[in-house]
Design a protein around this motif. Structure first.
Motif, mmCIF file in Angstrom:
data_model
loop_
_atom_site.group_PDB
_atom_site.id
_atom_site.type_symbol
_atom_site.label_atom_id
_atom_site.label_comp_id
_atom_site.label_asym_id
_atom_site.label_seq_id
_atom_site.Cartn_x
_atom_site.Cartn_y
_atom_site.Cartn_z
ATOM 1 N N ARG A 84 -21.261 39.962 -60.336
ATOM 2 C CA ARG A 84 -21.266 40.720 -59.077
ATOM 3 C C ARG A 84 -21.780 39.858 -57.926
ATOM 4 N N GLN A 85 -22.842 39.102 -58.212
ATOM 5 C CA GLN A 85 -23.440 38.249 -57.170
ATOM 6 C C GLN A 85 -22.444 37.236 -56.632
ATOM 7 N N LYS A 86 -21.772 36.524 -57.534
ATOM 8 C CA LYS A 86 -20.854 35.472 -57.102
ATOM 9 C C LYS A 86 -19.554 36.050 -56.534
ATOM 10 N N ALA A 87 -19.149 37.227 -57.009
ATOM 11 C CA ALA A 87 -17.944 37.853 -56.460
ATOM 12 C C ALA A 87 -18.152 38.212 -54.993
ATOM 13 N N THR A 88 -19.318 38.791 -54.673
ATOM 14 C CA THR A 88 -19.598 39.120 -53.272
ATOM 15 C C THR A 88 -19.754 37.851 -52.441
ATOM 16 N N GLU A 89 -20.296 36.795 -53.053
ATOM 17 C CA GLU A 89 -20.430 35.533 -52.331
ATOM 18 C C GLU A 89 -19.057 34.949 -52.019
ATOM 19 N N CYS A 90 -18.121 35.059 -52.959
ATOM 20 C CA CYS A 90 -16.749 34.597 -52.713
ATOM 21 C C CYS A 90 -16.119 35.360 -51.549
ATOM 22 N N LEU A 91 -16.299 36.679 -51.549
ATOM 23 C CA LEU A 91 -15.739 37.497 -50.471
ATOM 24 C C LEU A 91 -16.375 37.140 -49.131
ATOM 25 N N PHE A 92 -17.674 36.832 -49.145
ATOM 26 C CA PHE A 92 -18.362 36.429 -47.921
ATOM 27 C C PHE A 92 -17.779 35.137 -47.368
ATOM 28 N N VAL A 93 -17.524 34.167 -48.253
ATOM 29 C CA VAL A 93 -16.935 32.891 -47.822
ATOM 30 C C VAL A 93 -15.531 33.124 -47.262
ATOM 31 N N MET A 94 -14.748 33.944 -47.932
ATOM 32 C CA MET A 94 -13.384 34.227 -47.474
ATOM 33 C C MET A 94 -13.390 34.978 -46.146
ATOM 34 N N ALA A 95 -14.388 35.849 -45.951
ATOM 35 C CA ALA A 95 -14.466 36.638 -44.717
ATOM 36 C C ALA A 95 -14.812 35.782 -43.502
ATOM 37 N N GLY A 96 -15.189 34.531 -43.747
ATOM 38 C CA GLY A 96 -15.465 33.626 -42.635
ATOM 39 C C GLY A 96 -14.215 33.084 -41.983
ATOM 40 N N HIS A 97 -13.052 33.455 -42.508
ATOM 41 C CA HIS A 97 -11.772 32.976 -41.966
ATOM 42 C C HIS A 97 -10.876 34.173 -41.682
ATOM 43 N N ALA A 98 -10.018 34.036 -40.697
ATOM 44 C CA ALA A 98 -9.193 35.160 -40.242
ATOM 45 C C ALA A 98 -8.355 35.749 -41.371
ATOM 46 N N LEU A 99 -7.740 34.889 -42.189
ATOM 47 C CA LEU A 99 -6.903 35.390 -43.283
ATOM 48 C C LEU A 99 -7.731 36.203 -44.266
ATOM 49 N N GLY A 100 -8.925 35.714 -44.558
ATOM 50 C CA GLY A 100 -9.799 36.415 -45.484
ATOM 51 C C GLY A 100 -10.244 37.759 -44.951
ATOM 52 N N ARG A 101 -10.563 37.811 -43.647
ATOM 53 C CA ARG A 101 -10.981 39.081 -43.043
ATOM 54 C C ARG A 101 -9.846 40.090 -43.080
ATOM 55 N N ASP A 102 -8.644 39.624 -42.758
ATOM 56 C CA ASP A 102 -7.486 40.528 -42.770
ATOM 57 C C ASP A 102 -7.247 41.082 -44.173
ATOM 58 N N SER A 103 -7.342 40.196 -45.175
ATOM 59 C CA SER A 103 -7.135 40.630 -46.552
ATOM 60 C C SER A 103 -8.213 41.618 -46.968
ATOM 61 N N PHE A 104 -9.445 41.359 -46.555
ATOM 62 C CA PHE A 104 -10.574 42.228 -46.888
ATOM 63 C C PHE A 104 -10.304 43.651 -46.411
ATOM 64 N N LEU A 105 -9.783 43.774 -45.202
ATOM 65 C CA LEU A 105 -9.518 45.099 -44.633
ATOM 66 C C LEU A 105 -8.274 45.726 -45.260
ATOM 67 N N GLU A 106 -7.238 44.911 -45.497
ATOM 68 C CA GLU A 106 -5.987 45.433 -46.050
ATOM 69 C C GLU A 106 -6.172 45.965 -47.466
ATOM 70 N N THR A 107 -6.969 45.257 -48.274
ATOM 71 C CA THR A 107 -7.180 45.677 -49.664
ATOM 72 C C THR A 107 -8.297 46.718 -49.791
ATOM 73 N N GLU A 108 -8.895 47.087 -48.642
ATOM 74 C CA GLU A 108 -9.984 48.076 -48.608
ATOM 75 C C GLU A 108 -11.135 47.679 -49.525
ATOM 76 N N SER A 109 -11.416 46.378 -49.543
ATOM 77 C CA SER A 109 -12.525 45.882 -50.370
ATOM 78 C C SER A 109 -13.872 46.342 -49.851
ATOM 79 N N ILE A 110 -13.893 46.845 -48.627
ATOM 80 C CA ILE A 110 -15.158 47.265 -48.032
ATOM 81 C C ILE A 110 -15.792 48.410 -48.825
ATOM 82 N N TYR A 111 -14.965 49.243 -49.474
ATOM 83 C CA TYR A 111 -15.508 50.395 -50.202
ATOM 84 C C TYR A 111 -16.273 49.987 -51.464
ATOM 85 N N PRO A 112 -15.695 49.147 -52.333
ATOM 86 C CA PRO A 112 -16.496 48.706 -53.492
ATOM 87 C C PRO A 112 -17.668 47.817 -53.108
ATOM 88 N N VAL A 113 -17.519 47.045 -52.010
ATOM 89 C CA VAL A 113 -18.650 46.227 -51.552
ATOM 90 C C VAL A 113 -19.792 47.140 -51.107
#
Length: 340
Positions: A84-113
């Motif tokens: 869980r720790q490293k999965a959220t860290e991966c998402l944090f790194v990806m969210a630092g870039h526009a593509l990652g942020r867009d994917s984060f919102l599109e896949t609704e990852s905000i709810y499990p996070v």
């Protein structure tokens, strides 16, 4: 006061050895398969390796093409804390870039996070808040957090979380309130921020004052700040030894005192003397906010009468080496010396 520092070290019984990466463009597909493996050690090694791999921005687009985002979303529910720790860290790194942020919102990852806000492990909660804070830095991300109705949850967490996580929540709310203040007002955020003005850590006091300034932009926010007694506490912060605290306190007073109710409440709290003292502060942001706050208070006859005694002190900054301060000083002198 010493606070708890959340450790990101792995448990002593976890093998941190990274899984060997496949060559070239086969690396991501292999990692993706291993992220979904039934064996815990395989998942652990894969997510650790992926986290390092994603620090190279070139790999983020490839990871998204291979649905790494969905795999990480599933890992947020893993029973193992390291995963869980490293999965959220991966998402944090990806969210630092526009593509990652867009994917984060599109896949609704905000709810499990967001479900990890209640995790029993400090590091999982911290990484979850880091991830949401990074998403909130852009308008679409902040709007997504507001629409997901997480503002009330974040405000409630301010009461119970560790100081390190409180800082992240205050930053997240700061960005969210740029998009919408109604949700924060409904969640009684002003009351929560006002309580934090008395916090032991300067960084939390400074961020709480900044968030009060944000929430005081609409009229309802200004009225709530007056009703909560924020002005008295903000006035006490004007003599703080930390420049960020002084600057944000003066800025919050400036915003609240735009209304007549705010002006007279500040005058009754005797905000003028400490604000006048800040006119010569070494920090330009402190000087700027103090002069603007005094200008607002001078719009009340009682405030103008008191400030006529100090107008020369403000006039001295009409040639300040910071252009914004010089401009504010000229406007301040004009308002204070105005005659009907």
């Amino acid at each position: 006061m010493a606070g708890v520092v959340i450790s990101s070290k792995y448990p002593p019984n976890i093998d941190p050895t990274r899984t060997p990466l496949a060559y070239g463009d086969r690396a991501i597909p292999r990692l993706n398969r291993e992220l979904n493996d039934d064996r815990l050690l395989v998942r652990q090694r894969a997510v650790v390796s992926l986290c390092d791999h994603l620090h190279d921005p070139e790999h983020i687009a490839e990871a998204l093409r291979n649905d790494i985002g969905m795999s990480l979303k599933n890992l947020l529910k893993d029973a193992d804390i390291t995963v869980r720790q490293k999965a959220t860290e991966c998402l944090f790194v990806m969210a630092g870039h526009a593509l990652g942020r867009d994917s984060f919102l599109e896949t609704e990852s905000i709810y499990p996070v967001a479900k990890l806000f209640d995790d029993t492990e400090d590091i999982a909660r911290k990484n979850a808040h880091l991830c949401v804070m990074r998403i909130s830095e852009t308008p679409p991300g902040a709007e997504g957090i507001v629409k997901a109705q997480f503002v009330g949850l974040l405000v409630n967490k301010l009461q119970t979380e560790l100081n390190e996580i409180k800082e992240l929540i205050l930053d997240t709310l700061h960005f969210c309130m740029r998009e919408d203040t109604d949700s924060a007002l409904e969640a009684k955020a002003m009351e929560a921020f006002t309580m934090l003005l008395k916090h032991d850590l300067p960084v939390i006091r400074a961020k709480a004052a900044r968030d009060i300034m944000d929430l005081s932009v609409p009229l309802a926010g200004k009225d709530r700040a007056v009703a909560c007694g924020s002005l008295q506490l903000l006035k006490d912060m004007l003599t703080d030894s930390t420049k960020e605290v002084r600057a944000n306190a003066a800025g919050a007073i400036m915003t609240i005192t735009i209304t007549t109710k705010g002006k007279y409440t500040a005058l009754n709290c005797e905000c003028i003397p400490p604000l006048v003292a800040l006119v010569d502060d070494m920090n330009s942001e402190v000087r700027l906010n103090a002069i603007k706050a005094l200008t607002c208070l001078s719009e009340a006859p009682e405030g103008r009468q008191k400030l006529l005694e100090h107008v020369e002190k403000i006039r001295d900054h009409e040639n300040d080496h910071i252009a914004a301060v010089a401009k504010a000083a000229k406007i301040g002198v004009k308002v204070i010396t105005w005659l009907p």
